[in-house]
Design a protein around this motif. Sequence first.
Motif, PDB file in Angstrom:
ATOM      1  N   GLY A   1      28.837  40.621  35.461  1.00 19.93           N
ATOM      2  CA  GLY A   1      28.571  40.724  33.776  1.00 19.93           C
ATOM      3  C   GLY A   1      28.436  39.076  33.807  1.00 19.93           C
ATOM      4  O   GLY A   1      28.685  38.163  32.770  1.00 19.93           O
ATOM      5  N   LEU A   2      27.303  38.334  34.976  1.00 23.30           N
ATOM      6  CA  LEU A   2      26.717  37.651  34.786  1.00 23.30           C
ATOM      7  C   LEU A   2      26.071  36.581  34.047  1.00 23.30           C
ATOM      8  O   LEU A   2      26.102  35.540  33.350  1.00 23.30           O
ATOM      9  CB  LEU A   2      26.656  36.929  36.228  1.00 23.30           C
ATOM     10  N   ASP A   3      25.177  37.862  33.999  1.00 25.22           N
ATOM     11  CA  ASP A   3      24.443  37.488  32.679  1.00 25.22           C
ATOM     12  C   ASP A   3      23.992  38.217  31.810  1.00 25.22           C
ATOM     13  O   ASP A   3      23.231  38.104  30.615  1.00 25.22           O
ATOM     14  CB  ASP A   3      23.286  38.145  33.042  1.00 25.22           C
ATOM     15  N   ILE A   4      24.990  39.274  31.370  1.00 25.91           N
ATOM     16  CA  ILE A   4      25.228  40.237  30.224  1.00 25.91           C
ATOM     17  C   ILE A   4      26.898  40.004  29.698  1.00 25.91           C
ATOM     18  O   ILE A   4      27.942  39.559  29.781  1.00 25.91           O
ATOM     19  CB  ILE A   4      24.809  41.495  30.525  1.00 25.91           C
ATOM     20  N   LEU A   5      26.392  40.473  28.107  1.00 23.82           N
ATOM     21  CA  LEU A   5      27.800  40.486  28.087  1.00 23.82           C
ATOM     22  C   LEU A   5      29.398  41.343  28.856  1.00 23.82           C
ATOM     23  O   LEU A   5      29.943  40.626  28.254  1.00 23.82           O
ATOM     24  CB  LEU A   5      27.963  40.592  26.001  1.00 23.82           C
ATOM     25  N   VAL A   6      28.782  42.920  29.009  1.00 25.86           N
ATOM     26  CA  VAL A   6      29.512  43.307  29.057  1.00 25.86           C
ATOM     27  C   VAL A   6      29.060  43.632  30.689  1.00 25.86           C
ATOM     28  O   VAL A   6      27.461  43.525  31.537  1.00 25.86           O
ATOM     29  CB  VAL A   6      29.224  45.050  28.974  1.00 25.86           C
ATOM     30  N   ALA A   7      29.873  43.292  31.601  1.00 24.33           N
ATOM     31  CA  ALA A   7      28.968  44.565  32.883  1.00 24.33           C
ATOM     32  C   ALA A   7      29.411  45.715  33.210  1.00 24.33           C
ATOM     33  O   ALA A   7      29.830  46.564  31.953  1.00 24.33           O
ATOM     34  CB  ALA A   7      31.048  43.729  33.770  1.00 24.33           C
ATOM     35  N   MET A   8      28.581  45.452  34.043  1.00 21.79           N
ATOM     36  CA  MET A   8      28.027  47.590  34.365  1.00 21.79           C
ATOM     37  C   MET A   8      28.886  48.060  35.004  1.00 21.79           C
ATOM     38  O   MET A   8      29.665  47.225  36.654  1.00 21.79           O
ATOM     39  CB  MET A   8      26.900  47.636  34.861  1.00 21.79           C
ATOM     40  N   PRO A   9      29.308  48.741  35.664  1.00 24.41           N
ATOM     41  CA  PRO A   9      29.534  49.851  34.438  1.00 24.41           C
ATOM     42  C   PRO A   9      29.543  49.533  32.496  1.00 24.41           C
ATOM     43  O   PRO A   9      30.655  48.815  32.734  1.00 24.41           O
ATOM     44  CB  PRO A   9      29.489  50.990  34.519  1.00 24.41           C
ATOM     45  N   THR A  10      29.130  50.055  31.476  1.00 21.41           N
ATOM     46  CA  THR A  10      30.122  49.752  30.895  1.00 21.41           C
ATOM     47  C   THR A  10      31.563  50.255  30.643  1.00 21.41           C
ATOM     48  O   THR A  10      31.785  51.037  31.156  1.00 21.41           O
ATOM     49  CB  THR A  10      28.460  50.372  29.540  1.00 21.41           C
ATOM     50  N   PRO A  11      31.834  49.794  29.352  1.00 27.05           N
ATOM     51  CA  PRO A  11      33.693  50.853  29.353  1.00 27.05           C
ATOM     52  C   PRO A  11      33.345  51.658  28.676  1.00 27.05           C
ATOM     53  O   PRO A  11      34.423  52.204  29.002  1.00 27.05           O
ATOM     54  CB  PRO A  11      33.966  49.492  27.900  1.00 27.05           C
ATOM     55  N   PHE A  12      32.198  52.225  28.402  1.00 23.79           N
ATOM     56  CA  PHE A  12      32.699  53.963  28.084  1.00 23.79           C
ATOM     57  C   PHE A  12      32.141  54.526  29.429  1.00 23.79           C
ATOM     58  O   PHE A  12      32.443  55.806  29.188  1.00 23.79           O
ATOM     59  CB  PHE A  12      31.455  53.729  27.427  1.00 23.79           C
ATOM     60  N   ASN A  13      31.999  53.484  30.737  1.00 27.00           N
ATOM     61  CA  ASN A  13      31.831  54.459  31.539  1.00 27.00           C
ATOM     62  C   ASN A  13      33.146  54.665  32.594  1.00 27.00           C
ATOM     63  O   ASN A  13      33.648  53.867  32.449  1.00 27.00           O
ATOM     64  CB  ASN A  13      29.989  54.434  32.639  1.00 27.00           C
ATOM     65  N   PHE A  14      32.660  55.953  33.541  1.00 28.72           N
ATOM     66  CA  PHE A  14      33.940  55.523  35.239  1.00 28.72           C
ATOM     67  C   PHE A  14      33.406  53.765  35.500  1.00 28.72           C
ATOM     68  O   PHE A  14      32.494  54.213  35.878  1.00 28.72           O
ATOM     69  CB  PHE A  14      33.110  56.411  35.422  1.00 28.72           C
ATOM     70  N   GLN A  15      34.654  53.195  35.795  1.00 32.75           N
ATOM     71  CA  GLN A  15      34.084  52.026  36.389  1.00 32.75           C
ATOM     72  C   GLN A  15      34.447  52.056  37.857  1.00 32.75           C
ATOM     73  O   GLN A  15      35.169  52.189  38.025  1.00 32.75           O
ATOM     74  CB  GLN A  15      35.872  51.120  36.155  1.00 32.75           C
ATOM     75  N   ILE A  16      33.433  51.387  38.118  1.00 37.88           N
ATOM     76  CA  ILE A  16      33.419  50.878  39.994  1.00 37.88           C
ATOM     77  C   ILE A  16      34.333  50.206  39.617  1.00 37.88           C
ATOM     78  O   ILE A  16      34.894  48.971  39.900  1.00 37.88           O
ATOM     79  CB  ILE A  16      32.320  50.754  40.173  1.00 37.88           C
ATOM     80  N   THR A  17      35.582  49.678  41.388  1.00 39.91           N
ATOM     81  CA  THR A  17      36.259  49.064  41.507  1.00 39.91           C
ATOM     82  C   THR A  17      35.808  47.481  42.157  1.00 39.91           C
ATOM     83  O   THR A  17      34.930  47.501  42.280  1.00 39.91           O
ATOM     84  CB  THR A  17      36.792  49.864  42.842  1.00 39.91           C
ATOM     85  N   ASP A  18      36.513  46.621  42.219  1.00 44.81           N
ATOM     86  CA  ASP A  18      36.728  45.429  42.714  1.00 44.81           C
ATOM     87  C   ASP A  18      36.135  45.747  44.205  1.00 44.81           C
ATOM     88  O   ASP A  18      35.084  44.809  44.065  1.00 44.81           O
ATOM     89  CB  ASP A  18      37.821  44.336  42.227  1.00 44.81           C
ATOM     90  N   LYS A  19      36.877  46.349  44.935  1.00 38.33           N
ATOM     91  CA  LYS A  19      36.064  46.798  46.279  1.00 38.33           C
ATOM     92  C   LYS A  19      34.785  47.456  46.310  1.00 38.33           C
ATOM     93  O   LYS A  19      33.716  46.343  47.316  1.00 38.33           O
ATOM     94  CB  LYS A  19      36.909  47.875  47.139  1.00 38.33           C
ATOM     95  N   ASP A  20      33.960  48.541  45.007  1.00 38.03           N
ATOM     96  CA  ASP A  20      32.699  48.639  44.886  1.00 38.03           C
ATOM     97  C   ASP A  20      31.935  47.724  45.121  1.00 38.03           C
ATOM     98  O   ASP A  20      30.748  47.043  45.709  1.00 38.03           O
ATOM     99  CB  ASP A  20      32.810  49.732  44.366  1.00 38.03           C
ATOM    100  N   LYS A  21      32.520  46.277  44.138  1.00 39.97           N
ATOM    101  CA  LYS A  21      31.842  45.272  43.724  1.00 39.97           C
ATOM    102  C   LYS A  21      31.557  44.061  45.082  1.00 39.97           C
ATOM    103  O   LYS A  21      30.030  43.712  45.039  1.00 39.97           O
ATOM    104  CB  LYS A  21      32.244  44.726  42.434  1.00 39.97           C
ATOM    105  N   ASN A  22      32.567  44.320  45.478  1.00 37.75           N
ATOM    106  CA  ASN A  22      32.206  42.899  46.852  1.00 37.75           C
ATOM    107  C   ASN A  22      30.993  43.912  47.827  1.00 37.75           C
ATOM    108  O   ASN A  22      30.820  43.174  48.609  1.00 37.75           O
ATOM    109  CB  ASN A  22      33.626  42.520  47.072  1.00 37.75           C
ATOM    110  N   MET A  23      31.726  45.282  47.783  1.00 44.41           N
ATOM    111  CA  MET A  23      30.865  45.794  49.037  1.00 44.41           C
ATOM    112  C   MET A  23      28.910  46.248  48.370  1.00 44.41           C
ATOM    113  O   MET A  23      28.432  45.433  49.769  1.00 44.41           O
ATOM    114  CB  MET A  23      31.066  47.164  49.058  1.00 44.41           C
ATOM    115  N   ILE A  24      28.697  45.331  46.919  1.00 45.09           N
ATOM    116  CA  ILE A  24      27.447  45.123  46.371  1.00 45.09           C
ATOM    117  C   ILE A  24      27.344  44.047  47.142  1.00 45.09           C
ATOM    118  O   ILE A  24      26.001  43.468  48.182  1.00 45.09           O
ATOM    119  CB  ILE A  24      27.223  45.395  45.145  1.00 45.09           C
ATOM    120  N   ALA A  25      27.787  43.190  47.293  1.00 48.08           N
ATOM    121  CA  ALA A  25      27.488  41.760  47.877  1.00 48.08           C
ATOM    122  C   ALA A  25      27.724  41.651  48.479  1.00 48.08           C
ATOM    123  O   ALA A  25      26.683  40.731  49.662  1.00 48.08           O
ATOM    124  CB  ALA A  25      28.619  40.346  46.527  1.00 48.08           C
TER     125      ALA A  25
END
Length: 232
Positions: free
Chosen positions: A105-129
């Motif tokens: 959520g660094l440029d937009i108000l909501v982080a992706m996936p949106t709150p209505f969607n299944f959330q990817i984990t912190d581990k997944d986000k770090n893996m993308i980075a």
Amino acid sequence: MMKKIFLVCIIGLLFSSCVHDPIAGEPIIPKVLEPRDTSKVYFVNDLLPILRSSCAIPGCHDAATPAANINLTSYESILASKVGGEPILVPGKPLQSKLYRATRGLDILVAMPTPFNFQITDKDKNMIAKWIAQGALNNECEYICDEGEITYFGTIRPLIDKYCTGCHYGLYPSDDILLETHGQVAELALNGKLYNALLGQNGVARMPQLAAMPDCEIAQIKEWIDAGAPRN
Ligand code: HEC
């Protein structure tokens, strides 16, 4: 006599051309995958299934409905996706890559996936980075499955979350099938639909749609189903 020899030659030629002519049939070259280097993130093994299940879903970033013209179904489509003319992926630079920035959520108000969607984990986000920092390669390594005991929470749930839950989640799940709880997964497991979907057989659509799960993971799910789909 000449006719006979001629015929034998023709038949011989036909056979040899069938067997040896490389143009006649596609040569079958088994894909040799590199052994896993545990310090690396592999796009095809580790990231693509998550992107396809949690981001490239109908109405979000799939090929048919690419929100903001961002299509996250494949390596090529990710490379081709741009926001305001800028690529969403800058190899080597996670903090300049919207593919990563959006998850935080660094440029937009909501982080992706949106709150209505299944959330990817912190581990997944770090893996993308990490994958971006490592050069964002379209890489793949051999598939190895843990030989240990197969349990719902240790083995099956993480697999379903990696490959399936993103689409079969929330208020508008694909095909009205939810895969959020043990009860929902076990029901599909015990009526045969889960395994049939993984193989795309007996009239059940293949899941995930774009690429089958690796054989050893399908075998793990099969073993759990055969054990009665326990909640262990
Ligand atoms: C990208 C979205 C997406 C993902 C990921 C996904 N599904 Fe589906 N699923 C669908 C859609 C869409 C349908 C509707 C059937 C169709 O038209 O292909 C469906 C249908 C199904 C069906 C019913 C099929 C039938 O023919 O009755 C099952 C079972 C299923 N999915 C299970 C799974 C499982 C298990 C996984 C993970 C291994 C998975 N799905 C991953 C979108 C998805």
